[in-house]
Design an enzyme around this catalytic site. Structure first.
Site, PDB file in Angstrom:
ATOM      1  N   ILE A  17     -25.280 -17.480 -48.135  1.00 36.02           N
ATOM      2  CA  ILE A  17     -25.429 -16.050 -47.829  1.00 36.02           C
ATOM      3  C   ILE A  17     -24.156 -15.266 -48.155  1.00 36.02           C
ATOM      4  CG2 ILE A  17     -24.725 -16.077 -45.393  1.00 36.02           C
ATOM      5  CD1 ILE A  17     -27.282 -14.286 -44.928  1.00 36.02           C
ATOM      6  N   ASN A  30     -22.432 -16.063 -31.980  1.00 39.59           N
ATOM      7  CA  ASN A  30     -22.649 -16.405 -30.558  1.00 39.59           C
ATOM      8  C   ASN A  30     -22.371 -15.175 -29.707  1.00 39.59           C
ATOM      9  OD1 ASN A  30     -19.673 -16.484 -29.911  1.00 39.59           O
ATOM     10  ND2 ASN A  30     -19.785 -18.145 -31.406  1.00 39.59           N
ATOM     11  N   ASP A  40     -21.657 -18.644 -39.473  1.00 41.84           N
ATOM     12  CA  ASP A  40     -20.636 -17.790 -38.853  1.00 41.84           C
ATOM     13  C   ASP A  40     -19.256 -18.117 -39.441  1.00 41.84           C
ATOM     14  OD1 ASP A  40     -19.457 -16.023 -37.103  1.00 41.84           O
ATOM     15  OD2 ASP A  40     -19.936 -17.132 -35.276  1.00 41.84           O
ATOM     16  N   THR A 126     -31.344 -21.740 -36.226  1.00 41.36           N
ATOM     17  CA  THR A 126     -31.941 -23.013 -36.649  1.00 41.36           C
ATOM     18  C   THR A 126     -30.913 -24.109 -36.950  1.00 41.36           C
ATOM     19  OG1 THR A 126     -31.968 -22.436 -39.006  1.00 41.36           O
ATOM     20  CG2 THR A 126     -33.887 -21.798 -37.698  1.00 41.36           C
ATOM     21  N   TYR A 129     -27.967 -24.010 -32.858  1.00 39.42           N
ATOM     22  CA  TYR A 129     -28.819 -23.587 -31.735  1.00 39.42           C
ATOM     23  C   TYR A 129     -30.183 -24.277 -31.712  1.00 39.42           C
ATOM     24  CZ  TYR A 129     -25.496 -19.984 -30.164  1.00 39.42           C
ATOM     25  OH  TYR A 129     -24.394 -19.315 -29.662  1.00 39.42           O
TER      26      TYR A 129
HETATM   27  N1  AR6 Z   1     -25.577 -19.540 -46.017  1.00 36.16           N
HETATM   28  C1  AR6 Z   1     -26.836 -19.519 -45.541  1.00 36.16           C
HETATM   29  N2  AR6 Z   1     -27.244 -20.284 -44.503  1.00 36.16           N
HETATM   30  C2  AR6 Z   1     -26.325 -21.108 -43.938  1.00 36.16           C
HETATM   31  C3  AR6 Z   1     -24.983 -21.184 -44.385  1.00 36.16           C
HETATM   32  C4  AR6 Z   1     -24.620 -20.350 -45.480  1.00 36.16           C
HETATM   33  N3  AR6 Z   1     -23.377 -20.332 -45.975  1.00 36.16           N
HETATM   34  N4  AR6 Z   1     -24.344 -22.102 -43.602  1.00 36.16           N
HETATM   35  C5  AR6 Z   1     -25.231 -22.576 -42.720  1.00 36.16           C
HETATM   36  N5  AR6 Z   1     -26.430 -21.990 -42.924  1.00 36.16           N
HETATM   37  P1  AR6 Z   1     -25.970 -21.944 -37.658  1.00 36.16           P
HETATM   38  P2  AR6 Z   1     -27.211 -20.877 -35.188  1.00 36.16           P
HETATM   39  C6  AR6 Z   1     -27.710 -22.180 -42.196  1.00 36.16           C
HETATM   40  O1  AR6 Z   1     -25.616 -23.220 -36.969  1.00 36.16           O
HETATM   41  O2  AR6 Z   1     -28.147 -22.039 -35.136  1.00 36.16           O
HETATM   42  C7  AR6 Z   1     -22.059 -20.990 -34.857  1.00 36.16           C
HETATM   43  O3  AR6 Z   1     -21.035 -21.833 -34.480  1.00 36.16           O
HETATM   44  C8  AR6 Z   1     -27.896 -23.425 -41.382  1.00 36.16           C
HETATM   45  O4  AR6 Z   1     -28.266 -24.533 -42.210  1.00 36.16           O
HETATM   46  O5  AR6 Z   1     -24.964 -21.330 -38.556  1.00 36.16           O
HETATM   47  O6  AR6 Z   1     -27.757 -19.513 -34.970  1.00 36.16           O
HETATM   48  C9  AR6 Z   1     -22.021 -19.639 -34.132  1.00 36.16           C
HETATM   49  O7  AR6 Z   1     -20.700 -19.261 -33.833  1.00 36.16           O
HETATM   50  C10 AR6 Z   1     -29.022 -23.009 -40.458  1.00 36.16           C
HETATM   51  O8  AR6 Z   1     -30.288 -23.145 -41.110  1.00 36.16           O
HETATM   52  O9  AR6 Z   1     -26.380 -20.787 -36.574  1.00 36.16           O
HETATM   53  C11 AR6 Z   1     -22.823 -19.910 -32.898  1.00 36.16           C
HETATM   54  O10 AR6 Z   1     -22.016 -20.504 -31.885  1.00 36.16           O
HETATM   55  C12 AR6 Z   1     -28.768 -21.513 -40.244  1.00 36.16           C
HETATM   56  O11 AR6 Z   1     -27.818 -21.139 -41.251  1.00 36.16           O
HETATM   57  C13 AR6 Z   1     -23.856 -20.896 -33.358  1.00 36.16           C
HETATM   58  O12 AR6 Z   1     -23.298 -21.575 -34.474  1.00 36.16           O
HETATM   59  C14 AR6 Z   1     -28.204 -21.184 -38.878  1.00 36.16           C
HETATM   60  O13 AR6 Z   1     -27.317 -22.213 -38.464  1.00 36.16           O
HETATM   61  C15 AR6 Z   1     -25.127 -20.199 -33.802  1.00 36.16           C
HETATM   62  O14 AR6 Z   1     -26.089 -21.175 -34.114  1.00 36.16           O
END
Ligand code: AR6
Length: 179
Positions: A17, A30, A40, A126, A129
């Site tokens: 992204i 978060n 993030d 996903t 979390y």
């Molecule tokens: N581009 C697109 N999607 C991505 C990328 C990227 N560069 N990197 C990961 N994903 P997550 P959450 C996907 O864990 O579940 C953080 O520590 C990943 O494969 O990033 O909402 C925050 O600070 C997954 O499908 O977010 C919060 O504490 C999706 O992005 C916590 O994680 C979301 O995964 C939030 O958890």
């Protein structure tokens, strides 16, 4: 994959992204807006330190789960980053569906308020979390479809999925919505 809904379209792509060129890049943050791993970490890394400085200054109390706040986008190719806070999956009995829908709808509301016509979302909740990807795809895409049908903007909503598994889950749901 691209599906049109009136003047608007939902696009699904596999990718990172932080590489998108759109008005808004959505972060999966978060509730303390403290930064972290996953998307993030990647967004803060790519955007540079001004993103955290601005977030701390504007939103010292963080952002409630199911909502989102806006900052500028630092070095990213976007005007804004919307920091959205999805729910932590706890089995589905803790209002997770409503909270995830509301994280998306707040971002789409903010996009209209900021007159932004293109927005890129990750699959919020996903990763760390642990929201099941099939269920997340259903909520994310139906919420988006309903809001763009209602407001006719933003005209481009792109879901940037990290790998073939999440892409497949979103594509299966979007195919059904396209019928
Ligand atoms: N581009 C697109 N999607 C991505 C990328 C990227 N560069 N990197 C990961 N994903 P997550 P959450 C996907 O864990 O579940 C953080 O520590 C990943 O494969 O990033 O909402 C925050 O600070 C997954 O499908 O977010 C919060 O504490 C999706 O992005 C916590 O994680 C979301 O995964 C939030 O958890």
């Amino acid at each position: 994959m691209v599906v049109h809904f009136g003047p608007c379209r939902i696009e699904l792509i596999q990718g990172d992204i932080t590489q998108q060129e759109v008005d808004v890049i959505v972060n999966a943050a978060n509730s303390k807006l403290a930064g972290g791993g996953g998307v993030d970490g990647a967004i803060h890394q790519a955007a540079g330190p001004t993103l955290m400085q601005e977030t701390r200054m504007l939103y010292p109390d963080g952002c409630p789960t199911g909502s989102a706040v806006a900052t500028t986008a630092g070095r990213l190719n976007a005007k804004y980053v919307f920091h959205a806070v999805g729910p932590i999956w706890a089995g589905g009995e803790r209002n997770e569906k409503k909270l995830l829908a509301s994280a998306y709808s707040t971002c789409l509301d903010l996009a209209r308020e900021h007159r932004c016509d293109s927005i890129a979302f990750p699959a919020i909740s996903t990763g760390v979390y642990a929201y099941p990807i099939d269920l997340a795809a259903e909520v994310s895409l139906t919420t988006t479809r309903d809001l763009i049908n209602q407001h006719k903007t933003p005209t481009l909503v792109r879901f940037v999925l990290f790998g073939p598994g999440p892409y497949g889950a979103f594509a299966r749901v979007l195919e059904v919505l396209a019928e």
